[in-house]
Design an enzyme around this catalytic site. Structure first.
Site, PDB file in Angstrom:
ATOM      1  N   HIS A   3       0.819  -1.213   0.000  1.00 17.72           N
ATOM      2  CA  HIS A   3       0.000   0.000   0.000  1.00 17.72           C
ATOM      3  C   HIS A   3       0.856   1.267   0.000  1.00 17.72           C
ATOM      4  O   HIS A   3       0.366   2.338  -0.335  1.00 17.72           O
ATOM      5  CB  HIS A   3      -1.049  -0.012   1.125  1.00 17.72           C
ATOM      6  CG  HIS A   3      -0.553   0.319   2.494  1.00 17.72           C
ATOM      7  ND1 HIS A   3      -0.263  -0.628   3.445  1.00 17.72           N
ATOM      8  CD2 HIS A   3      -0.321   1.514   3.083  1.00 17.72           C
ATOM      9  CE1 HIS A   3       0.119  -0.021   4.564  1.00 17.72           C
ATOM     10  NE2 HIS A   3       0.093   1.271   4.380  1.00 17.72           N
TER      11      HIS A   3
ATOM     12  N   SER B 242       3.920   2.158   8.538  1.00 17.06           N
ATOM     13  CA  SER B 242       3.721   1.199   7.463  1.00 17.06           C
ATOM     14  C   SER B 242       5.030   0.968   6.746  1.00 17.06           C
ATOM     15  O   SER B 242       5.710   1.925   6.371  1.00 17.06           O
ATOM     16  CB  SER B 242       2.715   1.735   6.460  1.00 17.06           C
ATOM     17  OG  SER B 242       1.446   1.355   6.868  1.00 17.06           O
TER      18      SER B 242
ATOM     19  N   ASP C  51       1.122  -7.653   2.293  1.00 18.17           N
ATOM     20  CA  ASP C  51       1.266  -6.215   2.035  1.00 18.17           C
ATOM     21  C   ASP C  51       2.734  -5.795   1.892  1.00 18.17           C
ATOM     22  O   ASP C  51       3.298  -5.155   2.774  1.00 18.17           O
ATOM     23  CB  ASP C  51       0.585  -5.442   3.177  1.00 18.17           C
ATOM     24  CG  ASP C  51       0.293  -4.004   2.801  1.00 18.17           C
ATOM     25  OD1 ASP C  51       0.853  -3.517   1.795  1.00 18.17           O
ATOM     26  OD2 ASP C  51      -0.486  -3.352   3.519  1.00 18.17           O
TER      27      ASP C  51
HETATM   28  N1  ARG Z   1      -4.630   0.503   7.399  1.00 20.85           N
HETATM   29  C1  ARG Z   1      -3.327   0.470   6.824  1.00 20.85           C
HETATM   30  C2  ARG Z   1      -2.689   1.852   6.968  1.00 20.85           C
HETATM   31  O1  ARG Z   1      -3.135   2.643   7.708  1.00 20.85           O
HETATM   32  C3  ARG Z   1      -3.345  -0.048   5.424  1.00 20.85           C
HETATM   33  C4  ARG Z   1      -4.024   0.785   4.409  1.00 20.85           C
HETATM   34  C5  ARG Z   1      -4.065   0.271   2.995  1.00 20.85           C
HETATM   35  N2  ARG Z   1      -5.129  -0.649   2.725  1.00 20.85           N
HETATM   36  C6  ARG Z   1      -6.410  -0.327   2.345  1.00 20.85           C
HETATM   37  N3  ARG Z   1      -7.273  -1.300   2.154  1.00 20.85           N
HETATM   38  N4  ARG Z   1      -6.821   0.892   2.140  1.00 20.85           N
HETATM   39  O2  ARG Z   1      -2.095   2.457   6.142  1.00 20.85           O
HETATM   40  N1  GLU Z   2      -1.128   1.301   7.635  1.00 20.93           N
HETATM   41  C1  GLU Z   2      -0.493   2.345   8.387  1.00 20.93           C
HETATM   42  C2  GLU Z   2       0.447   3.206   7.551  1.00 20.93           C
HETATM   43  O1  GLU Z   2       0.262   3.394   6.377  1.00 20.93           O
HETATM   44  C3  GLU Z   2       0.221   1.764   9.538  1.00 20.93           C
HETATM   45  C4  GLU Z   2      -0.747   1.248  10.438  1.00 20.93           C
HETATM   46  C5  GLU Z   2      -1.000   2.180  11.563  1.00 20.93           C
HETATM   47  O2  GLU Z   2      -1.536   3.267  11.391  1.00 20.93           O
HETATM   48  O3  GLU Z   2      -0.630   1.714  12.626  1.00 20.93           O
HETATM   49  O4  GLU Z   2       1.355   3.802   8.062  1.00 20.93           O
END
Ligand code: ARG
Ligand code: GLU
Length: 737
Positions: A85, A672, A223
């Site tokens: 991502h 991330s 990921d």
């Molecule tokens: N929650 C994760 C973060 O904060 C992954 C985000 C990417 N995935 C998604 N389905 N949008 O970045």
């Molecule tokens: N998915 C998040 C990011 O893009 C990390 C997950 C979080 O926020 O802990 O940094």
């Protein structure tokens, strides 16, 4: 009286004890505050192995990837890993209907096949240093907040200039503030600009579970993506050139194939973006009761349109994948955050702390200066609340909209030139704008955008007091009988910004070609089709300008008054909290600087009667398989590997293929792609998310519920090797078996 104070202090001390696994620690202070605790938890190395300025240490293998993620080096040829991502934008930009890397994945089979990414950078920290005394030089208690900030700004510029000079401008030099402007550090970093895409799994692996599983455990997302850093002949940063060579780093992470057990030590080293652990209850209340619900509602309205369009059409899916992911990510997180804060009774907990703070402040004349902080907070939040809400509406319903960007770029550039501008200036404007509009239209769908616009304009109208409405809304009343849909239809039919053909015609013909001396003498003036008025009277331009007017005249002035007040209260409250709890070790809020979090691999109980295991396996992917649902279509090749149990050296000792695991490291957005490291300093995974029940950790950490989600490195290697057939990349890495 004295007794009562002692009892209170005791309570304050107990209730504010830092939870063992909470904390986003500054690497330079590990020796002082954390290393003993880390070693007690199982860490076998020293603080210098993590951060050392004089010899290679882990920090030399950790980088900011792009503008908001972390990445880590995994070979001596500049190979790096981050999340899928995090590389999503790049993968998307290289994708088309013919080369659909989002769907099919991408694997460069040699260095020639790697894909350059103009604009993408990675940034390594060279060193950091406390510069608090320099930055606060000449700052006094008598100054107003504005005077104080002006003085500090000047000191920061001076400090940056002197550090820059010391290094002959070779590095990126920044000063960041900590503990709500009570401390300042300088960060000296090196920025690499030639970063090429090496590999990415298909989205059905890299984004498996999509938004349904996002922010959730149990998770099965692969990921990760791979990039390579290139440098010039001297191993120094350089812009893209085919002559550049793979960067030779001081340090890269060896990769452990041993996997993890419950209770194992883990360390996350990366760039958490922002947390607000020390805000008062008033701020928590504003976030949970007012701002989050509004933002969730607006994004809900956007996602309804985008999700449907993406489901209906493959080309739209490619165009909107990256944008959708960004919108959905915040939307879902705020929901989890609100739930978690409620469950934790965060407001009540903050209020209890505040009650104790007030008693403490009033108990001793030495604490006089802290006496008014909480009452002042209350007053200021009573005023600022409405304006903060309006500001967020402005962002979500105007500033973040795609057409806002294009209208701004075109108008800003073209309002600066006219017939009298030099040819050089006109050509430059033309080429800037053509580049921007071409990029813009590549991923734009007018119908989708129009429907989003229709939804959000109504939300802004209904969600905010009239005083925040753009004056141009009256057009909807006068010309369209108050029907916003009709008004938006009118804009989308007539705006030059929303019709690529019209826009190109404008770009080609404005300003009109210059007339020669004789033309001017003998021919009468020819009217050009276009003029400044084409822009100034454009209905979209008018509406956006009107939003800006509302923002600059009705929203911003109050925020500009209240923000410095809140800054000043935050600074003093933080100082007071530290004074009141002298024995507590505080960590500074995240601010996208390099941090260490550490903890152990652990299970948790998300709700009554349910316990979550600490790892997931490929079996779970097969369980979730559902060709009917986009998020859960398992690629055929992965199923084949599963059926053959062809896991090679990547299988766990239990025989299965582990996919993700959880631990109680304190992480945040920006973490991330962060390396997850075991007790011996080997890479065991890549951090990519948090569990739903713990997303409130940006405001309040709960050791029972907060878990970070890590991709097991063995699953990533398995995908690269067995599914991608890019085993030559594994040969580059250093595997610890
Ligand atoms: N929650 C994760 C973060 O904060 C992954 C985000 C990417 N995935 C998604 N389905 N949008 O970045
Ligand atoms: N998915 C998040 C990011 O893009 C990390 C997950 C979080 O926020 O802990 O940094």
């Amino acid at each position: 009286m004295k007794n009562r104070i002692i009892i209170i202090l005791l309570f304050v001390f107990i209730s504010s004890q830092l939870h063992a696994d909470e904390g986003l620690w500054l690497p330079i202070f590990l020796n002082k505050y954390n290393i003993e605790d880390m070693q007690k938890k199982g860490f076998n190395l020293t603080a210098e192995d993590i951060y050392d300025v004089n010899k290679a240490s882990m920090k030399d293998a950790v980088m900011i990837f792009g503008g908001g993620c972390t990445g880590e080096l995994i070979s001596n040829k500049g190979l790096l890993m981050t999340n899928h991502h995090c590389g999503f934008g790049q993968i998307q930009r290289h994708s088309s209907m013919e080369h659909d890397y989002l769907t099919d994945g991408f694997w460069a089979m040699n260095q020639e096949e790697e894909l350059p990414n103009p604009g993408l950078t990675v940034t390594f920290l060279v060193y950091m240093e406390d510069v608090t005394t320099k930055i606060l030089e000449g700052v006094t208690d008598k100054m107003t907040e504005k005077q104080r900030q002006t003085k500090i700004k000047a000191n920061i510029s001076k400090t940056i200039a002197s550090v820059n000079k010391k290094h002959n401008e070779k590095y990126l030099v920044e000063v960041e503030s900590f503990f709500q402007n009570n401390q300042y550090f300088v960060f000296v970093s090196q920025v690499f600009k030639d970063v090429r895409l090496v590999g990415a799994p298909p989205s059905a692996i890299g984004k498996f579970g999509g938004d349904t599983d996002n922010w959730m455990w149990p998770r099965h997302t692969g990921d990760f993506s791979l990039f390579r850093i290139y440098a010039d002949a001297n191993n120094e940063p350089a812009v893209y050139s085919p002559k550049n060579k793979p960067f030779k780093p001081k340090k890269f992470f060896p990769i452990s194939l041993k996997g993890v057990q419950k209770g194992d030590f883990t360390l996350v080293f990366g760039y958490p973006g922002s947390t607000e652990e020390y805000i008062p209850s008033y701020a928590v209340e504003l976030t949970t009761e007012v701002i989050n619900p509004a933002k969730i509602q607006i994004r809900d309205a956007k996602l309804k349109v985008i999700n449907k369009a993406m489901n209906d059409d493959r080309a739209t899916r490619i165009k909107y994948a990256s944008k959708q992911a960004g919108i959905a990510n915040g939307w879902k997180k705020w929901q989890g955050e609100n739930k978690g804060l409620k469950r934790l009774q965060a407001i009540k907990k903050k209020q209890e702390l505040e009650k104790n703070f007030q008693l403490w402040a009033e108990s001793d004349p030495n604490n006089e200066k802290y006496k008014n902080i909480l009452p002042d907070y209350k007053k200021v939040y009573e005023i600022s609340g409405d304006y903060e809400l309006a500001y967020n509406y402005f962002l979500e319903c105007c500033y973040f909209l795609e057409t806002y960007k294009i209208a701004t770029i075109v108008s800003k550039n073209y309002l600066e030139i006219d017939e009298s501008s030099s040819n050089k200036q006109i050509d430059a404007t033309r080429s800037t704008v053509i580049k921007a509009t071409t990029n813009f239209y590549k991923n734009f769908d007018l119908e989708v955008d129009k429907n989003i616009f229709k939804n959000v304009i109504k939300l802004y109208y209904n969600g905010l007091d009239k005083k925040f409405h753009p004056k141009e809304y009256s057009q909807a009343k006068f010309s369209h009988g108050g029907d916003f849909d009709k008004y938006v239809d009118f804009i989308y039919e007539n705006s030059i910004f929303l019709n690529q053909e019209k826009l190109n015609d404008f770009i080609d013909n404005y300003p009109a070609p210059k007339r020669s001396f004789f033309d001017k003498l003998f021919k009468k003036k020819e009217e050009s089709k276009y003029s400044r008025k084409t822009i100034v009277n454009d209905p979209l331009y008018r509406l956006y300008t009107s939003y800006l007017e509302a923002y600059f005249y009705n929203i911003l002035p109050v925020i500009e008054e209240t923000e410095p007040m809140i800054d000043s209260l935050n600074r003093n409250y933080m100082a007071g909290l530290m004074e009141m709890q002298k024995d507590k070790i505080f960590y500074p809020d995240a601010n996208f600087t390099l941090r260490v979090s550490y903890g152990i691999v652990d299970t948790y109980f998300p709700k009554d009667g349910v316990k979550y295991k600490y790892f997931t396996t490929l079996d779970g992917i097969i369980e979730k398989d559902n060709p009917e649902i986009y998020d859960y279509k398992v690629p055929t090749k992965l199923k084949e590997l599963y059926n053959k149990t062809d896991y090679g050296q990547y299988a766990d000792k239990d025989g299965s293929m582990h996919v993700c695991f959880i631990a109680n490291n304190h992480t945040s957005g920006g973490n991330s792609g962060s390396p997850v490291i075991n007790a011996d300093g080997h890479l065991i995974g890549v951090n990519f998310d948090r569990c739903w029940e713990g997303t409130m950790s940006d405001i309040m950490f709960d050791p029972d519920q907060c878990r970070n989600i890590t991709l097991d490195i063995r699953y990533a290697l398995f995908i690269i090797d067995k599914l991608g057939g890019a085993g030559y990349l594994i040969d580059e890495m250093e595997l610890v078996k």
